[in-house]
Design a protein around this motif. Sequence first.
Motif, mmCIF file in Angstrom:
data_model
loop_
_atom_site.group_PDB
_atom_site.id
_atom_site.type_symbol
_atom_site.label_atom_id
_atom_site.label_comp_id
_atom_site.label_asym_id
_atom_site.label_seq_id
_atom_site.Cartn_x
_atom_site.Cartn_y
_atom_site.Cartn_z
ATOM 1 N N HIS A 80 0.834 -1.197 0.000
ATOM 2 C CA HIS A 80 0.000 0.000 0.000
ATOM 3 C C HIS A 80 0.876 1.257 0.000
ATOM 4 N N SER A 81 0.340 2.336 -0.518
ATOM 5 C CA SER A 81 1.049 3.611 -0.432
ATOM 6 C C SER A 81 1.048 4.118 1.005
ATOM 7 N N GLU A 83 -0.294 6.606 2.039
ATOM 8 C CA GLU A 83 -1.626 7.154 2.346
ATOM 9 C C GLU A 83 -2.693 6.066 2.424
ATOM 10 N N TRP A 85 -3.420 3.880 -0.068
ATOM 11 C CA TRP A 85 -4.029 3.616 -1.367
ATOM 12 C C TRP A 85 -3.477 2.321 -1.954
ATOM 13 N N THR A 87 -1.587 0.224 -4.880
ATOM 14 C CA THR A 87 -0.504 0.549 -5.801
ATOM 15 C C THR A 87 -0.313 -0.619 -6.768
ATOM 16 N N PRO A 115 -7.930 4.477 2.950
ATOM 17 C CA PRO A 115 -7.271 5.681 2.455
ATOM 18 C C PRO A 115 -7.325 6.771 3.527
ATOM 19 N N GLN A 126 -7.392 10.908 -7.546
ATOM 20 C CA GLN A 126 -6.229 10.009 -7.555
ATOM 21 C C GLN A 126 -6.545 8.699 -6.838
ATOM 22 N N VAL A 127 -7.271 8.789 -5.725
ATOM 23 C CA VAL A 127 -7.672 7.567 -5.017
ATOM 24 C C VAL A 127 -8.586 6.741 -5.913
ATOM 25 N N ALA A 130 -6.580 4.846 -8.459
ATOM 26 C CA ALA A 130 -5.874 3.708 -7.857
ATOM 27 C C ALA A 130 -6.836 2.546 -7.608
ATOM 28 N N MET A 131 -8.034 2.856 -7.131
ATOM 29 C CA MET A 131 -9.039 1.816 -6.906
ATOM 30 C C MET A 131 -9.488 1.202 -8.232
ATOM 31 N N THR A 157 -12.801 7.367 -0.102
ATOM 32 C CA THR A 157 -11.603 8.018 -0.640
ATOM 33 C C THR A 157 -10.848 8.854 0.379
ATOM 34 N N ARG A 158 -11.428 9.080 1.537
ATOM 35 C CA ARG A 158 -10.749 9.963 2.493
ATOM 36 C C ARG A 158 -11.180 9.698 3.932
#
Length: 245
Positions: A80-81, A83, A85, A87, A115, A126-127, A130-131, A157-158
């Motif tokens: 995972h990133s 954040e 997310w 990858t 995330p 951006q999220v 990635a999803m 997403t957040r």
Amino acid sequence: TWWPPDVDEVKRRIDTLVDDWGADFMRLTLESYASADGRNHWQSFLDDPDYLDDIVEIVDHIGTKPGVYVLLSLWIDPGHSAEGWPTAATRTAWQTLAAEFLEHDYVLFGLVNEPESNFNGDQDAQVWTAMNNTVQTIRDVEDAAGTPQHIIAVQGTRAWARVLTYYITNPITAGGGTNIAYETHVYDAEAEFADRFETPSQTLPVIIGEFGPASGYMTEADCTALMNSADTLQIPYLAWTFHQR
């Protein structure tokens, strides 16, 4: 992770959850790290075939329970990133899992855990990308095998997966956008439920992937209210967590 794996203990908890408590939906969280740091069991199933075998044995055990579904969640993973997310490394992991569970129609795939941050939504797009890319990876495996689509859960997403708002106007498109569920983690007071899951559920299939008492955020009364609302709206919900702590 600090002691050798105990698959039988996991099965015992599944039996308690399903046979004694009557649950028909559960979340199985997969955990791995980039280095041991004192842990006994830490490698990804990509590097540890015994871990993959354990996962398969556990999931097969769940499959003996009629009408029970499991959300297989890539919870803590070095791919995972920072954040939280997905990858390219996350997509590699899901290629393996999707291939392993092609015939398991009671298994749902949870792409990541949460995330993080992104409280103002500036990184929502951006999220989403990635999803969407990770969903496409799973669909490519299924299409190549000629098997039906699994339900894939994409996380909010957040704010640690709380917020599903972006998906209302921007649903996932990979694989035709079908068989996608949108997962929120709700550690909030009842006043926030409309934003967290009630309004999104009017147009999206929603899963509440985590909730529970959290000091300053969610009370036990809020938890009861969440379950009542989710039952009314027919939204599946999973509490955090069935564990000795």
